[in-house]
Every structure is written in C-alpha cells, then in structure tokens.
Scaffold this active site. Structure first.
Site, PDB file in Angstrom:
ATOM      1  N   ASN A  51      -2.889   8.422   0.946  1.00 59.45           N
ATOM      2  CA  ASN A  51      -2.992   7.865  -0.407  1.00 59.45           C
ATOM      3  C   ASN A  51      -3.956   8.720  -1.211  1.00 59.45           C
ATOM      4  OD1 ASN A  51      -2.808   6.016  -2.619  1.00 59.45           O
ATOM      5  ND2 ASN A  51      -4.743   5.131  -1.965  1.00 59.45           N
ATOM      6  N   GLU A  52      -5.148   8.219  -1.482  1.00 61.99           N
ATOM      7  CA  GLU A  52      -6.107   9.021  -2.245  1.00 61.99           C
ATOM      8  C   GLU A  52      -6.997   9.769  -1.262  1.00 61.99           C
ATOM      9  OE1 GLU A  52      -8.152   6.424  -4.956  1.00 61.99           O
ATOM     10  OE2 GLU A  52      -6.647   6.736  -6.512  1.00 61.99           O
ATOM     11  N   GLU A 111       0.986  -2.896  -4.210  1.00 57.57           N
ATOM     12  CA  GLU A 111      -0.091  -2.938  -3.214  1.00 57.57           C
ATOM     13  C   GLU A 111      -0.513  -4.388  -3.045  1.00 57.57           C
ATOM     14  OE1 GLU A 111      -3.632  -0.569  -3.920  1.00 57.57           O
ATOM     15  OE2 GLU A 111      -4.363  -1.053  -1.920  1.00 57.57           O
ATOM     16  N   CYS A 114      -5.073   1.924  -1.462  1.00 57.45           N
ATOM     17  CA  CYS A 114      -6.125   2.076  -0.455  1.00 57.45           C
ATOM     18  C   CYS A 114      -5.860   1.281   0.819  1.00 57.45           C
ATOM     19  CB  CYS A 114      -7.471   1.674  -1.038  1.00 57.45           C
ATOM     20  SG  CYS A 114      -8.052   2.800  -2.304  1.00 57.45           S
TER      21      CYS A 114
HETATM   22  O1  AHR Z   1      -4.690   0.573  -7.731  1.00 61.66           O
HETATM   23  C1  AHR Z   1      -5.893   0.207  -7.162  1.00 61.66           C
HETATM   24  C2  AHR Z   1      -6.461   1.305  -6.290  1.00 61.66           C
HETATM   25  O2  AHR Z   1      -6.762   2.403  -7.075  1.00 61.66           O
HETATM   26  C3  AHR Z   1      -5.527   1.846  -5.260  1.00 61.66           C
HETATM   27  O3  AHR Z   1      -5.537   1.117  -4.093  1.00 61.66           O
HETATM   28  C4  AHR Z   1      -6.072   3.216  -4.999  1.00 61.66           C
HETATM   29  O4  AHR Z   1      -5.090   4.115  -4.595  1.00 61.66           O
HETATM   30  C5  AHR Z   1      -6.741   3.574  -6.295  1.00 61.66           C
HETATM   31  O5  AHR Z   1      -8.033   3.974  -6.097  1.00 61.66           O
END
Ligand code: AHR
Length: 659
Positions: free
Chosen positions: A376-377, A48, A245
């Site tokens: 993602n989340e 990321e 994120c």
């Molecule tokens: O890894 C950091 C963050 O943690 C990522 O962007 C997210 O998916 C999670 O909340």
C-alpha cells in the site's frame, strides 16, 4: 489559476477577484482530434475497513463480537438478570480451534424468561426497520438439552420491537447451527438485542448472529443494500480492496491475509482493526475485522457492480508509520505465494487447489482478475527490493496480470521522487499516487500530468481527497470547497487519460458515530446513507467518462485555471455524445461559450448537469442528503456553439449528441 482567483477560492479576497470576472470565456473544443483513450477502469472506488466501513458498516451483521474473540471477550455484551457464579462462562479452546477459540457456556437451572440473559449493543446500536424480517442464527452444542432462548429486539426504552424463540435440539459434542427468523414491529436506529435463557440445561454458544433480510441481492449474511447501491449507482470501473493501511497492519502479525478471510465465516480468524488504536484522538476500542466480508465477497461485489477487482496485498512490510517491520528477504516466499495463490483463487480452473475453493464457495466461474497491487503506502529501498521479487514471480507465472506499485504516501518529496524513479526504471505497470492535500493544492496541480512522460508506467490516482483543514484533522469537512477543487483537479486526470488510467477518492465510507478519519466520500448511520458533494463529483466523472479525450482550450491553451476555470472534454463513441466538464472556481457566475469544431452536426438540444451550492462551506448531511447534488437542465445548441452560464463555485457537465 490567477493568484486573485485562488485567493478568492480559499476565501481571502473575493471582492477583488469578482470584479475582474465579469466576462465571457470562449472555449474551443476539437471533437475530431482525440488525444487519448479513456480506460473503462478510469473512475473507481477505494474500499477500506476504516471508519466502520465493513464491520458495523457495509457488512450487515448486527451483533457486535458475535464470537467473543474481541480483546475483551464480552465487549459489546451485557449479562442480564440474576446470575449465580459460573452461570455464564467464557471458555477458550485455543489448542483445538485457534482460529475461533472462545465460546460461551450457559448453565440454566429452573430459569424463567427474564431471569438470566445477555444483551448485545450492536455497532452503536442496531438499525431496525418496521416489518422487515430478521434472521437469527447461533452455533451451539449442549451437554444437557433443555434450554430455550427467547430473542428480543428492544428500543432504547426497553420496549420489544421484534421477538422470536429457539429451542436448540439434540445433545453431543459436535457444534450445530440453528436459525430462526422474526419480523420487526417498529423502525429504530438504536435497538439492542436480548437473549433470555429459560429452562434447565447447559448449552455452549458461538457465532451469535442477526442479519436483516434485505441485504444486497438478498444474500443471507450479506451486505447493506443501501450502501452497495451507492457504489453501484456510480458504475465504478474498479473496486480496490481491502485498503489502505489495513493491508500493511500495525505489525506483520495483524497484516491482512486473504486466505484467512475465505471459507465458512466461523472459520475466519478475526483480528483487531488497525484503526482501533491508530488515533489517540479517535479511539475505537471495539473495532475488529471479523472478515465476514472477505476476499470472496469482495470479488463478488466487484462482479455485481460491474467493476474490475483490484486487490492489494501485503508486500512483506508492516505500516511504516507504525512498527515498520519487514520480513527478511529470504523469508518472503510465503507472501509471494499468497499473491500467486490469489490469482489462482480468482481465475484458476475448478480443478486447481484454489480454484476449487472458489467453486466450493459458490463461484465456479473465474472472477477474471486482471490486476493486483503489491504494497500500500510503502516506501524506501526495502520496498523496492521486495517488490522486485514479487514482480518477478508474478510476471513469470501470470504475465498478463497488471501490477500496481506504491509511490509512498505523498505526491512529491524525496520518498516520492526516489520511488517514482526506481519504479519507472523497473518498468512498473501502474504507479499508485496518493494525495491528501489542501484544496489549493488540487487547483494548483490540475496540470500535474500535462507534462508527465507519455510512455512507460501508467498512473493510478489511488487515494485522494481535498482536506479542508489538514490531513488527519478531525475538523476536515466534506464541503463544496473540497468537492469543487477535486472536480477541477480531475479535469487534469481526464485530460491525461493516456497517463492516468485509474482514479479513486479515499476513504470511501464512514459511520457518523464510528469514524476515525475524515473527510470520507459516503457517510452512514445505522439506517441511512448520504453522498457528500465529493461523492457527486466522482459519480459525475464516472457516469460521464466517455471513450476518448478531445481537446478543450481557452486561447489555445488547456483550461487549467484561467479566469478560475478548469475544463476537460471527452466523446463517447458508443452513445455518440460530446461531454464537456467545466469547473468554475470563482464566486461569480460567468458566461461560457463553447465553439465546437470538427463535428458534422450536433443535436439542437443538450443537457447540462450542475453541481453547485450556496456557499463553499456547505455540506450534505443525513438530514439534508441532497443539499448539494447534481441538477439537470436542457440547454440549446446553436449550430456548432453552446452558450451557458456557469454558476459560482460549480461543476458542470454538458452533454450533446453528435448526429
Ligand atoms: O484512506 C485512509 C488512509 O490513508 C489509507 O489507509 C492509507 O493508505 C492512507 O494513508
């Protein structure tokens, strides 16, 4: 794990636990009773652009804000010299070029070198290496030719450590690119870059760029080779990108859109990085995504390091910790189309619309994409209803693409339970679980998957990292305690390789001066990089993944904390090896005796790789990168038995040839 051992591990009552540990633990390994196949994808990496992972990190561009598109157009730049009003102007051609609207107009009248110029500060400075070639390029057009540009790399004292010059040629309204290379005469982690204007004339400038020539595979405009090497050394089974994120974005306008990250770099529209403002306690106002590292480069990286690509796409929802914006269901179609087009971009014939784009970028051969994540989340019914539409459309057109779906932010609780149930009802291919938890959680959950459903959806342990303090605390450390707890937990993933098919630590990279989130697997500055103890745990699993899980037990039970020990075992049918992973989470050396059954003969000598340290708080650093790193030794094998000391707080990989 017994309570006394756990208390010892978390640092409360080691004396009590120590007394009770002076014993030999006798493990039984049944080589001829494989229980699961280990997927080649099992151990991978999660990429990321957080902590200056891409811009200012693995993407080797040294000039910050090269196209003047940051919120403040001259952020990263300082104008130098004797300026007259209007000598250097930021112009905005929004209507004509909305993806890269700003450029600089420099008017030069009778200027000598050193009179008028500008300095770029780089990303917390520029890392420069003595003797290395640096490649400068600029896009320009000139109404009145006659401007010469002097280029200088300078150290913090202002001494020149590399220089070149360029006299842009021709006039007209079309933009051109001109390049020049020069070598550095000193190594400097905190260099800056000056451009001095000389002569008479007027020139428009954009995409002012400086790259080191020693990028990964020497690709112009490429990636930092030392950082990619750290990944390649792990031989990861997959690489997930671009997050995290940033896929979701703070709001939908700044979600990650892969189509804006391909093609010529000057056409890629940058956006603010979501981590720029996420934490008030770690503001990073100069954090943007220029997308010099875009989807084509991610696919190429995956191919280079032999990993399967796992792109994650926005599912029509912005980050639910931020705005939680959602796209109305009747307007989701463009998002779904992006997913379908991405598969065509990766795999399509060169005669397809997106396959052609890939070919034009230099890769006519398909990338052979096999899987993709949607969201993602994300959580709640709003996610499920969107996911269903994505799934239907993708499976209809590409039934063989495996889809990864989100189970939210936490490995338990109402949101998780709801999603886990719904996704399993939907027969989701792979469910992405995330766990950012204290080290004790990792120990207590080493058996998490022992009782998971054996059929139906598979699990992707998509983001995990033991938090020495608590999630998003700036005090979290990548210490031995966290690494050992992860090693213990991963025995449970390996043992259940029929359920868990992929796993990755997160986040991956962090710049020591530009991070927002800790802990992270690999830390860097402008010239150096080091692996944390957590990196070595992941690497040991990945390099020793084997092909099939076999049982390893203590007193007829899986080893999930008895005597503070955790273990899993695999065989590798290709190399004909038995590989044991044993974690001692106590503060005492203990004796392990391994009785190996169901095998004809074992080599008389095996190897043991030990990851240990002096104490649980120990960390690696840029100056001491290998404090905690694997050490290898020989061990002798007596018939079907191996005896070995297991160091306090250690992760041990024992490898024996089966002959
Ligand atoms: O890894 C950091 C963050 O943690 C990522 O962007 C997210 O998916 C999670 O909340």
């Amino acid at each position: 794990m017994r309570k006394a051992d756990l208390l010892c591990f978390i640092g409360l009552t080691c004396g009590i636990a120590a007394e009770s540990l002076a014993q030999t633990s006798t493990f039984t390994v049944k080589v001829n009773q494989p229980t699961a196949t280990v997927q080649p994808t099992m151990w991978g990496v999660f990429f990321e652009d957080i902590n200056m992972g891409a811009d200012g990190g693995i993407y080797a561009e040294l000039v910050k804000n090269r196209s003047f598109e940051f919120y403040k157009p001259l952020m990263g730049w300082t104008l130098q010299g004797n300026r007259n009003e209007g000598d250097i102007l930021v112009l905005n051609r929004q209507e004509a070029k909305s993806n890269n609207p700003r450029f600089l107009r420099v008017k030069v009248a009778n200027r000598a070198k050193g009179d008028l110029g500008m300095t770029n500060e780089g990303f917390r400075g520029m890392g420069i290496k003595n003797g290395l070639r640096y490649d400068f390029s600029v896009m320009y057009r000139q109404a009145a030719p006659g401007v010469k540009m002097h280029l200088e790399l300078v150290n913090p004292k202002g001494e020149i450590i590399g220089k070149g010059e360029i006299s842009p040629s021709g006039s007209g309204t079309d933009w051109k690119k001109q390049s020049v290379s020069f070598s550095a005469t000193a190594t400097e982690p905190k260099a800056k870059f000056n451009i001095w204007f000389e002569g008479n004339g007027s020139i428009d400038l954009d995409m002012i760029s400086l790259f080191p020539s020693d990028t990964w595979k020497n690709r112009p405009g490429g990636m930092r080779a030392d950082m990619v090497q750290m990944l390649a050394d792990m031989k990861p089974g997959f690489i997930r990108f671009p997050g995290g994120c940033i896929v979701e974005g703070h709001d939908l306008s700044v979600r990650y859109q892969w189509k804006k990250t391909i093609g010529p770099v000057e056409e890629r529209e940058l956006i603010v990085n979501r981590w720029n403002t996420e934490f008030a306690h770690r503001p990073t106002p100069d954090y943007y995504q220029t997308f010099g590292l875009g989807f084509f480069e991610y696919f190429q990286l995956a191919e280079d390091i032999g990993a399967e690509a796992l792109p994650i796409l926005n599912c029509g929802m912005a980050c639910q910790f931020n705005t939680a914006e959602v796209v109305p269901l009747d307007q989701l179609e463009p998002y779904i189309q992006d997913a379908l087009d991405l598969i065509e971009f990766a795999n399509g014939d060169v005669n397809t619309r997106w396959g052609k784009v890939r070919a034009e970028m230099g890769h006519p051969k398909p990338f052979n994409l096999k899987m993709m994540g949607v969201g993602n989340e994300n959580w709640g019914p709003q996610y499920v209803e969107r996911l269903k539409l994505f799934t239907k459309a993708i499976k209809e057109k590409y039934p063989n693409i495996q889809l990864v779906s989100s189970s939210g932010t936490d490995p338990n609780g109402e949101r998780f339970e709801y999603l886990n149930t719904e996704l399993r009802k939907m027969k989701a291919d792979i469910i992405d679980e995330h766990y950012y938890r204290r080290p004790e959680w990792f120990l207590e959950n080493a058996a998490r998957y022992d009782n998971y459903p054996r059929n139906g959806s598979k699990v992707f342990a998509g983001e995990y990292a033991a938090q020495s303090d608590k999630t998003v605390s700036v005090n979290n450390k990548n210490n031995l305690r966290t690494a050992i707890s992860e090693a213990a937990f991963l025995t449970g993933l390996e043992r259940n390789a029929d359920v868990v098919v992929m796993a990755s630590y997160a986040p991956l990279f962090a710049h020591v001066e530009g991070w927002q989130w800790t802990p992270d697997m690999i830390w860097v500055d402008n010239l150096r990089t080091y692996g944390t103890p957590n990196y070595y745990v992941q690497k040991l699993y990945s390099l020793n993944k084997g092909t099939n899980v076999v049982p390893i037990q203590l007193d007829g039970k899986n080893v999930t904390g008895q005597n503070g020990l955790y273990a899993s075992a695999v065989i590798d049918k290709n190399t004909k090896e038995l590989i044991l992973k044993v974690v001692n989470t106590t503060d005492k050396e203990t004796e392990g005796e391994f009785s190996i059954q169901g095998v004809n003969r074992l080599a008389a000598k095996g190897t043991m790789i030990v990851l240990a340290g002096n104490n649980l708080e120990e960390v690696n650093s840029l100056d001491n990168p290998l404090s905690i790193s694997p050490k290898q030794k020989d061990i002798s094998v007596k018939k079907q038995s191996v005896k070995s000391k297991l160091a306090p707080n250690s992760f041990n990989v024992i490898k024996i040839k089966m002959i």
